[in-house]
Design an enzyme around this catalytic site. Structure first.
Site, PDB file in Angstrom:
ATOM      1  N   SER A  45      58.246  19.789  43.085  1.00 20.46           N
ATOM      2  CA  SER A  45      56.941  19.174  42.838  1.00 20.46           C
ATOM      3  C   SER A  45      56.620  17.934  43.654  1.00 20.46           C
ATOM      4  CB  SER A  45      56.804  18.874  41.342  1.00 20.46           C
ATOM      5  OG  SER A  45      57.945  18.183  40.867  1.00 20.46           O
ATOM      6  N   LYS A  70      50.162  16.622  42.618  1.00 23.23           N
ATOM      7  CA  LYS A  70      49.091  16.048  41.787  1.00 23.23           C
ATOM      8  C   LYS A  70      47.757  15.924  42.515  1.00 23.23           C
ATOM      9  CE  LYS A  70      51.279  13.764  37.908  1.00 23.23           C
ATOM     10  NZ  LYS A  70      52.717  13.907  38.193  1.00 23.23           N
TER      11      LYS A  70
HETATM   12  C1  LIG Z   1      53.621  14.399  37.449  1.00 22.91           C
HETATM   13  C2  LIG Z   1      54.781  15.083  38.002  1.00 22.91           C
HETATM   14  C3  LIG Z   1      55.440  16.140  37.321  1.00 22.91           C
HETATM   15  C4  LIG Z   1      55.062  16.584  35.932  1.00 22.91           C
HETATM   16  O1  LIG Z   1      53.727  16.953  35.795  1.00 22.91           O
HETATM   17  P1  LIG Z   1      53.025  16.982  34.372  1.00 22.91           P
HETATM   18  O2  LIG Z   1      51.716  17.580  34.586  1.00 22.91           O
HETATM   19  O3  LIG Z   1      52.938  15.549  33.894  1.00 22.91           O
HETATM   20  O4  LIG Z   1      53.911  17.757  33.449  1.00 22.91           O
HETATM   21  C5  LIG Z   1      56.480  16.785  37.964  1.00 22.91           C
HETATM   22  N1  LIG Z   1      56.904  16.409  39.184  1.00 22.91           N
HETATM   23  C6  LIG Z   1      56.322  15.397  39.862  1.00 22.91           C
HETATM   24  C7  LIG Z   1      56.834  15.055  41.215  1.00 22.91           C
HETATM   25  C8  LIG Z   1      55.235  14.702  39.309  1.00 22.91           C
HETATM   26  O5  LIG Z   1      54.660  13.708  39.984  1.00 22.91           O
END
Ligand SMILES: *Cc1c(COP(=O)(O)O)cnc(C)c1O
Length: 337
Positions: free
Chosen positions: A307, A54
């Site tokens: 992510s 993010k």
């Molecule tokens: C926010 C987040 C997501 C999903 O992202 P979106 O843009 O809300 O779909 C996935 N994995 C992690 C670790 C996140 O912090």
């Protein structure tokens, strides 16, 4: 930018964020490739300074602000990775940041965001109360509200993952990533499909509270009941007034897959024992879908986005330490990063 983001915006985001955000590694995962009809590599957003992707979107959003807007500062509502990302980006760029949260938040999450130089404001008993406070700061202090996903600059920032993927794997056939508000998958899909429309984009979320999937089924944004889940970073709605990500996901995503809590546990365990990776539940859903054969007709070479790594140690220890009766705990790591 008030119109939907394009590939050009993703390229611009990439240039903008380059000095502040890590270009992340794409590593092979033979143990996971062996479980599908093809091969898959892992895109490690876990190595970002804040432990999650993010930072890409937040940095791009703040960088696109005018000097006058920077003077006013920013405000965000988040207990998790978005709050960390906004705090960190603001600190790097010398912008004042307030992160609003409800009383329900755990103290360690408050400390993590304070440590990044943001002011934490605890208001009310729910996320809604925290949002009301954030809107008050927008009205009365002219702070700029930074949305966690439904913002063209945020989407373009997350889309830079797609550019890195196609550079590292020019013959990429598919990408798998977690889905919540849709900034991550929408951004990646936007970039990859603009370069090659044939690349298959697969979104995965948890059964417990899949707001985007329910919305797409309903044909318009709907609210779903929030339930406790290991994939807490995928919780929350998509906004009934959603402007960008609903359409992006509806139009560009090829498959939407749901995983159970047990499948997420198995994926977190496997990522640790097979690859020595610490992941949060929301970051393991793609691997959960792959290792349980939930994606039909998967062929060729692809990538799975890991992510984030922001899991609290109690939860993580409980998951990786649980008994010895699962094969993951007794098998040997097949690749060392
Ligand atoms: C926010 C987040 C997501 C999903 O992202 P979106 O843009 O809300 O779909 C996935 N994995 C992690 C670790 C996140 O912090």
């Amino acid at each position: 930018m008030m119109t939907a983001p394009t590939l050009r915006d993703v390229y611009r985001a990439r240039k903008t964020i380059a000095p502040y955000v890590n270009r992340t590694p794409l590593v092979s995962a033979p143990w996971l490739s062996a479980q599908i009809d093809g091969s898959v590599s892992l895109k490690l957003e876990t190595v970002q300074d804040i432990g999650a992707f993010k930072i890409r979107g937040a940095t791009n959003r703040l960088q696109q602000m005018s000097a006058a807007e920077r003077e006013c500062g920013v405000v965000a509502v988040s207990t998790g990775n978005h709050g960390r990302a906004v705090a960190s980006a603001a600190q790097r760029l010398g912008i004042s940041a307030v992160v609003c949260m409800s009383e329900l938040v755990q103290p360690n999450k408050i400390d993590a965001i304070r440590a990044l130089g943001a002011e934490v404001r605890i208001v009310g008993a729910s996320q809604d109360d925290a949002e009301v406070e954030a809107m008050r700061l927008v009205r009365e202090e002219q702070r700029i509200f930074v949305h966690p996903f439904d913002d063209p600059e945020v989407i373009a920032g997350q889309g830079t993952i797609g550019l890195e993927l196609i550079e590292d794997m020019p013959d990429i056939d598919f990408v798998v990533a977690g889905l919540s508000g849709g900034g991550l998958l929408g951004g990646i899909a936007l970039a990859l499909k603009a370069i090659c429309a044939d690349i298959r984009v697969i979104g995965v979320t948890m059964e417990r509270g899949a707001a985007m999937i329910e919305s797409i089924k309903a044909g318009a944004p709907v609210t779903v009941t929030e339930l406790p889940t290991l994939a807490d970073s995928l919780g929350g709605g998509i906004g009934l007034d959603n402007r960008y990500t609903f359409e992006l996901v509806r139009d560009l995503i090829d498959d939407l897959i749901l995983v159970s809590e047990e499948q997420i546990v198995a994926a977190m365990r496997a990522l640790y024992y097979q690859q020595r990776l610490v992941t949060e539940g929301g970051a393991a859903v793609g691997v959960a879908a792959l290792m349980h054969g939930l994606i039909d007709g998967l062929i060729g070479r692809g990538a799975c986005v890991i992510s984030g790594a922001n899991v609290d140690m109690q939860t993580f220890a409980r998951i990786v330490d649980a008994s010895g009766n699962e094969s993951a705990s007794t098998s040997h790591p097949s690749s060392i990063q």
